[in-house]
Every structure is written in C-alpha cells, then in structure tokens.
Design a protein around this motif. Structure first.
Motif, short mmCIF file in Angstrom:
data_model
loop_
_atom_site.label_atom_id
_atom_site.label_comp_id
_atom_site.label_asym_id
_atom_site.label_seq_id
_atom_site.Cartn_x
_atom_site.Cartn_y
_atom_site.Cartn_z
N PRO A 71 -3.60 -16.69 24.58
CA PRO A 71 -3.52 -15.68 25.65
C PRO A 71 -3.97 -16.21 26.96
O PRO A 71 -5.17 -16.52 27.30
CB PRO A 71 -4.95 -14.73 25.18
CG PRO A 71 -5.21 -15.11 23.54
CD PRO A 71 -4.77 -16.38 23.79
N SER A 99 -7.84 -9.70 33.05
CA SER A 99 -9.16 -10.01 33.30
C SER A 99 -9.53 -10.67 34.75
O SER A 99 -10.61 -10.39 35.20
CB SER A 99 -9.39 -11.16 31.98
OG SER A 99 -9.20 -10.69 30.85
N LEU A 100 -8.62 -11.35 35.36
CA LEU A 100 -9.00 -11.91 36.43
C LEU A 100 -8.53 -11.07 37.78
O LEU A 100 -8.30 -11.67 38.85
CB LEU A 100 -8.56 -13.15 36.64
CG LEU A 100 -9.21 -14.32 35.73
CD1 LEU A 100 -8.41 -15.65 35.64
CD2 LEU A 100 -10.70 -14.59 36.32
N ASP A 116 -10.49 -10.75 40.85
CA ASP A 116 -10.92 -12.19 41.25
C ASP A 116 -10.02 -12.78 42.09
O ASP A 116 -8.68 -12.33 42.18
CB ASP A 116 -11.31 -12.95 40.05
CG ASP A 116 -12.37 -14.19 40.39
OD1 ASP A 116 -12.57 -14.57 41.49
OD2 ASP A 116 -12.79 -14.65 39.55
N ARG A 117 -10.18 -14.00 42.68
CA ARG A 117 -9.23 -14.73 43.46
C ARG A 117 -8.83 -15.94 43.01
O ARG A 117 -9.76 -16.96 42.98
CB ARG A 117 -9.86 -14.85 44.98
CG ARG A 117 -8.59 -15.47 45.84
CD ARG A 117 -9.06 -15.56 47.26
NE ARG A 117 -8.47 -16.38 48.29
CZ ARG A 117 -8.98 -17.71 48.52
NH1 ARG A 117 -9.87 -18.05 47.78
NH2 ARG A 117 -8.11 -18.12 49.37
N PRO A 143 -11.98 -31.15 30.94
CA PRO A 143 -11.81 -30.45 29.87
C PRO A 143 -10.34 -30.70 29.26
O PRO A 143 -10.00 -30.57 28.23
CB PRO A 143 -12.00 -29.05 30.06
CG PRO A 143 -13.01 -29.14 31.22
CD PRO A 143 -12.88 -30.32 32.05
N SER A 191 -11.11 -19.76 39.70
CA SER A 191 -11.07 -18.55 40.72
C SER A 191 -12.28 -18.73 41.61
O SER A 191 -13.49 -19.29 41.16
CB SER A 191 -10.87 -17.39 39.88
OG SER A 191 -12.24 -17.20 39.11
N ASP A 192 -12.51 -17.91 42.33
CA ASP A 192 -13.83 -17.85 43.21
C ASP A 192 -15.11 -17.44 42.76
O ASP A 192 -15.89 -17.95 42.83
CB ASP A 192 -13.44 -16.77 44.34
CG ASP A 192 -12.54 -17.51 45.69
OD1 ASP A 192 -12.36 -18.68 45.52
OD2 ASP A 192 -12.33 -16.75 46.55
N ALA A 193 -14.81 -16.35 41.88
CA ALA A 193 -15.95 -15.74 41.37
C ALA A 193 -16.30 -16.34 40.02
O ALA A 193 -17.38 -16.53 39.50
CB ALA A 193 -15.76 -14.28 41.50
N ALA A 194 -15.34 -16.37 39.16
CA ALA A 194 -15.47 -16.92 37.74
C ALA A 194 -15.81 -18.21 37.44
O ALA A 194 -16.38 -18.87 36.62
CB ALA A 194 -14.10 -16.42 37.04
N GLN A 200 -14.73 -22.10 36.67
CA GLN A 200 -13.69 -22.76 35.84
C GLN A 200 -13.61 -22.40 34.33
O GLN A 200 -14.57 -22.20 33.86
CB GLN A 200 -14.25 -24.27 35.87
CG GLN A 200 -14.21 -24.91 37.30
CD GLN A 200 -14.44 -26.29 37.10
OE1 GLN A 200 -15.34 -26.91 36.40
NE2 GLN A 200 -13.93 -26.94 38.19
N LEU A 201 -12.54 -21.85 33.98
CA LEU A 201 -12.24 -21.24 32.79
C LEU A 201 -11.03 -22.09 32.03
O LEU A 201 -10.30 -22.71 32.78
CB LEU A 201 -11.56 -19.91 32.62
CG LEU A 201 -12.56 -18.82 33.47
CD1 LEU A 201 -11.91 -17.61 33.66
CD2 LEU A 201 -13.85 -18.44 32.77
N MET A 202 -11.04 -22.30 30.87
CA MET A 202 -10.06 -22.89 29.83
C MET A 202 -9.68 -22.36 28.77
O MET A 202 -10.54 -21.59 28.16
CB MET A 202 -10.67 -24.55 29.76
CG MET A 202 -9.32 -25.26 29.25
SD MET A 202 -9.43 -26.95 28.89
CE MET A 202 -10.26 -27.07 27.43
N PHE A 203 -8.40 -22.06 28.49
CA PHE A 203 -7.81 -21.31 27.38
C PHE A 203 -7.09 -22.56 26.69
O PHE A 203 -6.26 -23.09 27.38
CB PHE A 203 -6.97 -20.39 27.87
CG PHE A 203 -7.50 -19.58 28.68
CD1 PHE A 203 -7.66 -19.74 30.21
CD2 PHE A 203 -8.03 -18.26 28.28
CE1 PHE A 203 -8.28 -18.59 30.93
CE2 PHE A 203 -8.40 -17.39 29.08
CZ PHE A 203 -8.75 -17.51 30.62
N TYR A 204 -7.18 -22.51 25.31
CA TYR A 204 -6.88 -24.00 24.48
C TYR A 204 -6.05 -23.17 23.16
O TYR A 204 -6.91 -22.41 22.70
CB TYR A 204 -8.16 -24.62 24.25
CG TYR A 204 -7.80 -25.62 23.07
CD1 TYR A 204 -7.33 -27.11 23.57
CD2 TYR A 204 -7.92 -25.32 21.79
CE1 TYR A 204 -7.36 -27.98 22.54
CE2 TYR A 204 -7.89 -26.55 20.97
CZ TYR A 204 -7.51 -27.65 21.20
OH TYR A 204 -7.28 -28.73 20.23
#
Lengths: 434, 434
Positions: A138, A146-147, A150-151, A279, A294-297, A299-303
């Motif tokens: 996803p 979800s984002l 956010d930017r 990662p 993104s500015d607020a969140a 670093q995210l990763m989806f795997y």
C-alpha cells in the motif's frame, strides 16, 4: 446484508493477476460482502481467446471475448490486461457507462493518466490503481490520503523486482549483469525479452505515478529521466561495496525549491549507490520498497512483494472494496489532485552526486589535476581516494551535490585529459546525509 | 475553492502533538484547502490552563478552558489530550453535536472503542484515529482499506519507541535494563515514570487496535496478554545474540484456526527473540515498524517514526483531510468492521516457542533428563546446546511450537528438578520459519 442488491463485477484480462482476482472474488465472497455491505457478483471475464490455458476455473459462460459489451453491464470493472489499447478504450467506455474502475495498468496511467482522471471526474465515478505501483504494497493510498496533510519532499523507490533481483545477485555473488539476468530468467523473475524491466521503462512509469501523487502535479512517463541497469558492471558493484554501498535501481521523485523560490519536481530512474545502512539497502531479491520523506512525518518506508499474481490481486481487491463502498454510499473518493501544477526539471538541472572511478597515470600532480577539473565545473569533492600504483593507479572521487549537467561536463572533461587513461565507472550516489 | 464555506476546526489539547497540529494548520493552510476543497478555520484550542508554556503561538482569543462548549461549535474536532476522561466525554459530545472527530488516543480506543464507534455510527459522522498507532506510519488505513480484500493472518509490530530504544541500546552496548532506561530518560525517549512504556501498557493498547482492524473483530486492552521489558537482562540479550537473534518488544496479533475449524485471535505483547535476518530486527533506536502477513499479499512492512509531536501531527492532519472531504461530499468512511466477532484465545492456548537457558549440574544424563521434562509436557525440542563445564554448565533449549500453557508448565517442572540449579532465562522466540 444479504438483502442488498449484488454489485456486478467485470474482470478484463485473465492472466496471472486476473486469474487470482477471479479466485479471490470466489473464495473471499462472504468477507467481501460483509466488508462492502453488499455481495459482489462476477458477471464476466474478458479474454482474448476463450480456449487459452488458465490458472483458475472460470465458471461456465462467464468468459467472453466481447469486453466492449461486458463493461457496459458492470457496476465495477477491474482492468488487468495491461498496455495502452484496448485497455484505455475499455476503461473510458466503462466510466462512460457509469461503472467504477480498478486498474493495475501503470503504463497506461503514466502515459495518459489525465485523460482517464478527467473521464472519471466527468462520470462522477472512481478510478483506483493501487496495484499499478509496487504490487501489494500500500503506497498510493498512504501518499494520497495518509500524507494529505503533510508536505512530501522526496520519494525513493525500489519499484521493479526484476532489476532488484539482478542487482542483489550481482552484489551477493560478484556475478556480472549478463549472468545475473540469465539466472533471473531461469527463475521466472525476468521475461524472455527483459527490456521493459532492465532498461527502466517499468520503473519510470511507476515513478511518474508516484511523483504525481506525492507532489499533487501531473508527471508523465515522458517527463522521467530513465537509465537502466544493463551497463552496470561487476566492477561498479564491487566499487560500491568498497565504499560501504550497494547498487540499486531507484525511482527518485524530488521536490526542489528553485532559486526564484518556486518549487519544481525532478523525477528520474537510474542505478545508484546507496549506503548499506540505508533502509532501502536491505531490500533483497525481487522485493520492492518505497521510502518517503516529508516535512512533518519524517522518514517512512513501505516494504513488500512488488509483483506476482496473488499480491497484485490483493491490492486490486482492496481498491474494489473501497470503490464498492463509495458506490453504495453514492460518493467517490478523492480524485486526481494536480493543483500545484509544478514544472518538471530537466535532468541537467537535477541535483545529484557522482561516484567516479578513474584509471590514471601514476605520477605526481595527478590528484591535483583531477581535482582542478572538478573545480572548473563548479563541482565540490567530498572524498577522493588514491588506489594502486603504476598501471593500476586509480582515483575514486565522490562529489558533493551539484547539477547533473555540471557533473556530466566534469566527466567529459576527465575523459579528455592526457593523464586519464579511462573513466571506468560513473554512478550517482543517493540516500546520503547531504 | 476560496468560495467554499470554511470548515471549523477545534483542537483539544495543546501539548507536543496539539501544538504541531496548530502549527501545520496555519503553515499548510493553502495546501489543505486545495486538497480538501474548502478552507479550514481554527476556531479554538481547548487547554487545561491558559497560561501554560507552549511550543506554538496560538492566535489571541483561540485558547479556551471550556472545551465542552468548543466542541459544539466545530465541524471537525481533533482530540489530542490523551487518557480516558475528559477525552471520552468530549468526543461523544462532539459526535452528538454533528462534528467529525480525529483522535490519537490509543488508551481510550483500546479501552472503550466500541462506545465511540457506535456513537459515530449513530451520528453518521467519521471517527478516524491513524495517529493512535505507530505515530506517522500509515498502518491503520492500509489495514482497513488496502487489505480489505485480503485475509490478514498475522501482525507483528514494534509499536513502542521507548522500549525499542532501550532494547536496541542493550543490544549494541551490552548495557543492562536500568542503565539503558536511564540513558533513554536523559535523551527524552522515556518519561520520568516509564511504567506505561516499559511494562507494555502502551504497546498493549496499540495491539488491541491493530487486532480489531486486522481481524474485523472487537479486541480491547483487557484481552491482550501483556509482559514488559523490565525483567529483560543483559544475559538474555547476549543469549539472543549467540543464536543470531535480537530481543524486541513485540505486539503480536494472530489468527488461529482452532481444532473445531473456527478461527480465533491471539493478541499479546511481550519481549521476544527474533532472527537478525527478520525485517523487524533492523528497526533501530526509537523507530517503529509493523510487519503484516496476509494470504494474498504475503509479507508487508511499514516503517517510520512511531512518536513525536510533528510525525503524530502528520497522521492527524492526514485523517483531518479525509474526514473533511467526506463531510463535503456528505458521506462517511468505512466505520468499525467487527462482523467476524471472533473469540480471543487465553494466553495458555496461544501457540508460541520458548528459548530456555538452564544452569545444570555437570553430570552424565542431564541433557536426557531435561529433554524428558519437555517431552512429558508434549513440547518438542528444536535445538539444544550444551555449554560450559562444572559450575558453569548450561543447557540452552529452543522449543518447537507448543501452547504457552505447555511451555510454561515445562519451565515450572524444570525449576523443580534436582539437577537444575537455575532457569536463568526464558524468552519467547518469534519471526521464525516455523
């Protein structure tokens, strides 16, 4: 819930994805009905040939070669044929007839998404396509929903399983490209004609889709700078290992603030070295992963698995549940969001870093001369390492951030220098702290 | 879009999350308006004390101690106070007055979610709570929507940053629990009273929320078997390292087919050893990650910052955009889905594996006697390793899958054996191939 009118589903295409969609529609029928609030009824499966071998038993009478008529009889149309036509015509016709559409067709979306989005908006229907990028992972829904508060500033993705399998194999075994490709073909990870994967066309289509969603603007495949992995050598991979890096084919989407304060986007697909601590470096074999900043969140990763019939069908059915629910509540999800209308930077203006390995004459002043060549093009050097002596003398230079045009001009300059015997490896470096 | 009526937003709570929500509502105002289709207007910020120091300048006149009246004046209410009351009363009152609600309140959702879901359904309004689990990581929306056409069988999560920081520190430096906790407190990763984090209460609340969504059933915090990390020793961590594992505090939600064919769920939070090759093993410091297994998609992982004002605010604003869009199109998103109504297994019936380290007398027949004790309780042994001699003689046993009751009875039995000097470490093993 059993009393609700069934929603009629048409599936276009019955290959590896389509057949899994048909299987799951049957096996998960009760759960789908409970989650949607109404049962779904498969009313037809559009195929090119009725007698082709299939992975699934399609109930008698549901197979049809007349997809054009099938789409007008359905509430929900799943398009998993792929390619531009007849997929585009069928999707447009389905929307016009009032159907909601779920597609996995990255090539079509990257080439002509706006035409489809406009048709969906005009019809007041949903067009969902989670399965078009990174299979079961996803990633589109998180970017779109979800984002949404956010930017997003950067998306780095390993979005092609074939090339990741090949590069992973080269890294772990020291094999060259041709040998690793052959193994990928034997194991079914690469097609007989691997061009779309190894030359980056598939990843470029996905990059266009990711950039459009991340930055709320329109990016098509034609806007994406594309380099494949067929030129990546065992020496490149070894050189990356020497500096604690691994080579990955990356889809890179960046938001760049221009000197005039305007924000532009840069979208590209090319092999790059990334630190093993990143990662994305630990994404092995044919897996995919998408890294988002993104500015607020942060670093995210989806795997997860980026391809395959069953994982892709999972993403298709997730979308099917959403568009079916929307239909029942007489609404539609958020459509295309392209309000920022940002410029796409040409590759020359894109800011990157280079790793350059150069065979040089072993004499005093070589390092100074090479450093001067970088300086002349305004490129600052982060590290330079001198290796070997005599005929094996080599310089390995890693630059700081500069425009791709500056870096490319530097490499051309190096190639023309007398003291340079050969520029043996040029590769971009990503995922660093800079 | 400027012509649309503004949506009135009330923010309840102005701590680290609330102040970042207020900041982003202001900084991102134009983008939020474009993405929603109408501007959002902050109409008030509910606080306990008007004169408390804050991270953000709240515009004059917007701070109020009268949250009860504030929620009746808003279209969208953001609850980031935390805890049970007054949060619950204010959310119920907001829904009754027709507002849509976004909350980050895991404790309240895990204790009394159904009351809130029913109030939202009755009011025909949205109640969204992505920020309640794993901060900025989009995990609830993927479970609820992207995987709605799939059958999720297991969720393994590192959902508490404080405990992950402590365990990571113990793993990398060899420190004991107390020392690592102290460092976490100095760096602001642990509270002065760390009970909610280190004893697993926070993770248990998140596990209840994850299990409810993943399995479409109702699970509350009281259903979750909970063990914290305060008993984890440096020796446990070293023992894990010896077998190629790392210790993590895991939230584990499993679907289990019972002997009668019915499906039940098992939900627990406890420290466990996982192989270093498992994707969750490389989650360092205070990061969070959630690993999901489903029939069709296979294995997915979602990774990112699990806490912090700004990341949590990102998740809150993502939800805010969705509920605002829903409001404008006069619809609501998918509500609670608890149709499966599955039983929650008691911990004794939950199937797990144990790693047991036993100080034993160094004489012939000890290994056989210990193996017999496992066999008597129906527990099959996967590996047994004999270490040291004389006073240092130790057996390290890793079991195959068995019920927790069988394993627990085995350990009690071992403790009563004459040849056993001490059972020095008992820890569950997860993430293996079995």
């Amino acid at each position: 819930m059993g009393s609700a009118e069934p929603l009629k589903v048409a599936v276009l295409g019955c290959g590896s994805v389509g057949s899994q969609v048909v299987r799951l529609l049957d096996e998960q029928a009760d759960d789908l009905a409970a989650r949607i609030g109404a049962p779904v009824e498969l009313v037809g499966v559009g195929v090119r040939r009725l007698d082709a071998p299939r992975e699934v038993d399609v109930p008698e009478g549901l197979l049809t070669t007349d997809a054009a008529s099938l789409v007008t009889r359905a509430d929900l149309v799943v398009e998993v044929i792929g390619g531009i036509e007849p997929a585009r015509g069928l999707i447009l016709s389905a929307l016009e007839s009032g159907a909601s559409v779920v597609t996995a067709n990255k090539a079509l979306l990257a080439e002509d998404g706006p035409t489809l989005f406009e048709a969906a908006a005009k019809a007041g229907r949903d067009l969902y396509y989670e399965a078009a990028v990174a299979g079961a992972i996803p990633i589109l829904r998180p970017l779109r929903e979800s984002l949404a508060g956010d930017r997003v500033t950067r998306v780095l993705g390993i979005v092609n399983g074939t090339t990741n399998f090949i590069l992973d194999k080269m890294d772990s075994s020291g094999a060259g490209f041709a040998e690793a490709l052959e193994e990928a073909q034997e194991l079914g990870y690469a097609e007989a004609d691997p061009t779309a994967d190894v030359e980056g066309f598939d990843a470029a289509a996905k990059a266009a889709i990711l950039a459009s969603l991340a930055f709320h603007t329109r990016v098509t495949a034609a806007d994406v700078h594309r380099e494949g992995i067929s030129e990546v050598t065992a020496a490149d991979v070894a050189s990356a290992a020497d500096m604690g890096c691994v080579v990955k084919l990356l889809a890179i989407c960046e938001l760049r603030v221009q000197p005039d304060g305007e924000e532009a986007v840069a979208v590209r697909v090319h092999p790059a070295m990334i630190p093993r601590s990143h990662p994305l470096a630990s994404v092995r074999e044919a897996y995919n992963a998408v890294f988002v900043e993104s500015d607020a969140a942060g670093q995210l990763m989806f795997y997860g698995p980026g391809a395959g019939g069953s994982p892709t069908a999972s993403a298709v059915l997730g979308d099917l549940v959403t568009v079916a629910r929307n239909r029942l509540s007489q609404t539609r999800g958020a459509g295309e969001s392209a309000y920022t209308d940002r410029a796409v930077l040409p590759m020359g203006e894109t800011v990157t870093r280079y790793h350059v390995a150069i065979d040089v004459d072993d004499k005093a002043g070589v390092l100074a001369a090479v450093a001067l060549a970088f300086a002349e093009h305004g490129v600052s050097i982060q590290t330079v390492r001198q290796e070997g002596r005599g005929d094996d003398a080599q310089l390995v230079v890693v630059s700081h951030d500069a425009t791709d045009a500056q870096l490319s001009a530097t490499v051309t300059h190096l190639q023309q220098m007398d003291i340079v015997r050969e520029v043996t490896s040029v590769m971009r470096v990503e995922g660093g702290a800079e």
